[in-house]
Design a protein around this motif. Structure first.
Motif, mmCIF file in Angstrom:
data_model
loop_
_atom_site.group_PDB
_atom_site.id
_atom_site.type_symbol
_atom_site.label_atom_id
_atom_site.label_comp_id
_atom_site.label_asym_id
_atom_site.label_seq_id
_atom_site.Cartn_x
_atom_site.Cartn_y
_atom_site.Cartn_z
ATOM 1 N N ALA A 1 -2.883 0.008 -10.661
ATOM 2 C CA ALA A 1 -3.809 0.907 -9.975
ATOM 3 C C ALA A 1 -3.900 2.241 -10.708
ATOM 4 O O ALA A 1 -4.991 2.832 -10.828
ATOM 5 C CB ALA A 1 -3.354 1.123 -8.531
ATOM 6 N N ALA B 1 5.857 2.016 -3.672
ATOM 7 C CA ALA B 1 5.731 0.596 -4.019
ATOM 8 C C ALA B 1 6.934 -0.162 -3.454
ATOM 9 O O ALA B 1 8.044 0.368 -3.400
ATOM 10 C CB ALA B 1 5.666 0.416 -5.530
ATOM 11 N N SER C 1 3.974 -3.971 -4.923
ATOM 12 C CA SER C 1 4.887 -4.126 -6.047
ATOM 13 C C SER C 1 4.679 -2.989 -7.038
ATOM 14 O O SER C 1 3.649 -2.292 -7.021
ATOM 15 C CB SER C 1 4.697 -5.466 -6.756
ATOM 16 O OG SER C 1 3.438 -5.474 -7.434
ATOM 17 N N TYR D 1 1.764 0.291 -2.271
ATOM 18 C CA TYR D 1 1.504 -0.934 -3.027
ATOM 19 C C TYR D 1 2.635 -1.937 -2.816
ATOM 20 O O TYR D 1 3.810 -1.558 -2.673
ATOM 21 C CB TYR D 1 1.345 -0.618 -4.519
ATOM 22 C CG TYR D 1 0.151 0.242 -4.811
ATOM 23 C CD1 TYR D 1 -1.102 -0.326 -4.990
ATOM 24 C CD2 TYR D 1 0.274 1.631 -4.887
ATOM 25 C CE1 TYR D 1 -2.221 0.474 -5.259
ATOM 26 C CE2 TYR D 1 -0.829 2.436 -5.149
ATOM 27 C CZ TYR D 1 -2.070 1.846 -5.329
ATOM 28 O OH TYR D 1 -3.166 2.638 -5.576
ATOM 29 N N ASP E 1 4.246 -3.427 -10.226
ATOM 30 C CA ASP E 1 3.160 -3.841 -11.126
ATOM 31 C C ASP E 1 1.809 -3.459 -10.544
ATOM 32 O O ASP E 1 0.908 -3.005 -11.265
ATOM 33 C CB ASP E 1 3.221 -5.349 -11.366
ATOM 34 C CG ASP E 1 4.367 -5.742 -12.297
ATOM 35 O OD1 ASP E 1 4.775 -4.888 -13.126
ATOM 36 O OD2 ASP E 1 4.872 -6.872 -12.186
ATOM 37 N N ASP E 2 1.652 -3.640 -9.224
ATOM 38 C CA ASP E 2 0.383 -3.281 -8.578
ATOM 39 C C ASP E 2 0.162 -1.773 -8.644
ATOM 40 O O ASP E 2 -0.969 -1.304 -8.891
ATOM 41 C CB ASP E 2 0.390 -3.723 -7.119
ATOM 42 C CG ASP E 2 0.321 -5.238 -6.973
ATOM 43 O OD1 ASP E 2 -0.287 -5.885 -7.848
ATOM 44 O OD2 ASP E 2 0.884 -5.768 -5.998
#
Length: 558
Positions: A549, A515, A542, A540, A544-545
């Motif tokens: 996921a 990330a 970030s 990803y 958070d992403d």
């Protein structure tokens, strides 16, 4: 850079304002009172005749006024360079038995420093100043200060010692105390006291000038025949001279010139930055090197020796109202007139007084508070400074600079080899994911570990990264997410490691996920074809992403 920009003195002359002249002239005359005794003292510190210090001062001031970019920086013989020059010049002279050869050796040394500086300026190698980190530079300078102080004590007491190195100087001084000349100690000790007291309590009074005048007066009026004096100086402007040395000597001088160049560049950039910040100006590092290079070349062709920037003399010039490099030119003219018209003015300068000038300079170099600050703030950097200090004290001045550079480079390598790494968690009431060392009660997500590695991923630390990931994998997570924002590079060794590590984790049912990977680094990952093993979907933008996921994956598999 345009051709005219390599000669800032021409541009400065074209824009010079007549209203600056009185201040520049006055500052130049004040500066001269410091240039003369310090130039003579630092010449003898370098193992050279006192007159060469005056020759060097004249030529370097003129050359820097033409090629140097700073308006107030003052160059000249330097207490930090003196022992470095002596370390290579004195042994050759003693072995050869020709004292006159010292000047030729020092002049070639200046020419080599000037050449190295000029080449570095043209090649834009100003970054070499970064080879000496502040802690190692602090330790080196403190070691140099102690070495200078101890080395000058016998001269202050009126006798001389034989020996090389700090410990030999200490032993020689202690065993030679019985040969102390009381009058010499009175002159030198009194002069040193005057300098230090005036610097401390009346900084605007030229302490060195007061001490020198008083010392000359005492020798003359009291007929102190047992006190060594400088003697008559040669009359006239320094002659143009092409120094000659052997090929073997040239190799030794070149090695020393590299160390002197590094110290001079570091000192110059540091001093220039300080005074430029006060004036709201920018430092032109490469042009500074060109100016220092020109100054050394000029000095080397007129029986001079290597020079550097002087923080103390620059401070005096600035405090005296200097506006431009005309201040330095006034100083050069004043010294020249003294040599042409009144060369006998300083013939009764006591040698102990010159020792006092050098000792005062060494005390100014010493930075004990800086060492204390390192001890309180960062012990590892205190250790580096201490090692650099003992490198100078035990091995000598020139090997000491090699030790300081090596320690600086090794410290950088150490940080890349063992960078900070940590697991991240989500603290209550705080946005984002943070270091568990700072937030030990932060929440973790079952089956997911977020790991941050604060360094480029390269050959030096690839094994460290792999071992950390293996350790985290022992807990059996499903995803190990790398918070990759601090990873600014991935080299081929690290890429091979990542490929093998991903296959190893996949065999255990663990996914390696990235990330916040920077775009240039992601391009290298693609070029290395790592996505053959690492799932392309596991990158990803970030944290958070990545967490979202993972949560979706868990819900889908439920």
């Amino acid at each position: 850079m345009r051709g005219s920009e390599w000669v800032p003195g021409v541009q400065a002359a074209a824009s010079y304002e007549a209203r600056w002249l009185p201040k520049d002239v006055m500052a130049g005359l004040v500066l001269t009172t410091l240039l003369v005794p310090q130039g003579m003292a630092y010449a003898e510190l370098a193992g050279l005749p006192a007159i060469t210090g005056l020759y060097t001062s004249i030529l370097c001031l003129v050359a820097y006024a033409i090629f140097g970019p700073s308006k107030v920086l003052v160059l000249g013989p330097d207490s930090a360079l003196g022992p470095m020059i002596a370390a290579v010049v004195v042994p050759i002279v003693l072995a050869d038995g020709d004292p006159g050869k010292a000047v030729a050796l020092a002049s070639v040394l200046a020419l080599l420093v000037g050449l190295f500086m000029t080449v570095a300026a043209v090649a834009k190698l100003g970054f070499v100043a970064d080879l000496l980190s502040h802690p190692t530079q602090l330790g080196y300078i403190n070691g140099l200060a102690v070495t200078i102080f101890i080395g000058q004590l016998p001269k202050l007491f009126g006798f001389s010692v034989e020996g090389e190195g700090l410990f030999a100087d200490v032993k020689g001084f202690v065993t030679g105390l019985g040969d102390t000349v009381p009058a010499a100690l009175a002159i030198g000790g009194g002069g040193l006291a005057v300098i230090l007291v005036l610097q401390r309590f009346l900084p605007k009074v030229p302490g060195i000038l007061v001490a020198v005048v008083g010392a000359i007066g005492a020798v003359t009026l009291l007929s102190l025949d047992d006190v060594d004096v400088v003697g008559p100086l040669p009359q006239g402007f320094p002659p143009f001279t092409i120094p000659i040395v052997t090929l073997g000597e040239l190799g030794m001088l070149a090695a020393a010139a590299v160390g002197i160049t590094l110290v001079s560049v570091t000192d110059t950039i540091s001093t220039a930055s300080t005074f430029a910040a006060r004036a709201g100006q920018e430092v032109r590092g490469n042009q500074e090197m060109a100016g220092i290079g020109a100054a050394n070349l000029a000095a080397g062709l007129f029986q001079g020796f290597p020079v550097s920037t002087s923080g103390s003399r620059t401070a005096v010039a600035a405090a005296s109202g200097a506006k431009t490099q005309v201040t330095g030119l006034v100083g050069a003219v004043a010294i020249t007139l003294m040599l042409v018209l009144v060369p006998g003015l300083l013939k009764d300068m006591p040698q102990p007084m010159l020792a006092a000038v050098v000792i005062a300079a060494s005390i100014g170099l010493l930075d004990i508070p800086g060492m204390v600050r390192l001890w309180k703030q960062r012990r590892i950097e205190f250790a580096l400074a201490t090692a650099a200090f003992f490198g100078v004290a035990v091995l000598g001045v020139l090997p000491g600079i090699a030790v300081a550079v090596a320690l600086s480079v090794l410290n950088v390598f150490r940080r890349a080899w063992w960078p900070y790494r940590t697991v991240l968690a989500k603290p209550a009431g705080v946005d984002g994911y943070h270091d568990v060392a700072q937030y030990p009660d932060g929440a973790h997500i079952g089956g997911l570990v977020i790991f941050r590695f604060d360094a480029p991923l390269i050959f030096a630390n690839a094994r460290t990264f792999r071992e950390e990931i293996r350790r985290l994998a022992q807990a059996g997570p499903k995803w190990i997410v790398i918070a990759a924002e601090p990873i600014t590079d991935v080299d081929t060794t690290a890429a091979d490691m990542l490929e093998e590590l991903d296959e190893e984790l996949n065999a255990k049912g663990i996914s390696l996920v990235f990330a916040e990977l920077k775009h240039p680094v992601k391009e290298k990952i693609d070029r290395y074809e790592l996505t053959r093993t690492i799932d392309p979907a596991h990158f990803y933008p970030s944290l958070d992403d990545a967490v979202a996921a993972y949560g979706q994956r868990e819900r889908d598999s439920a």
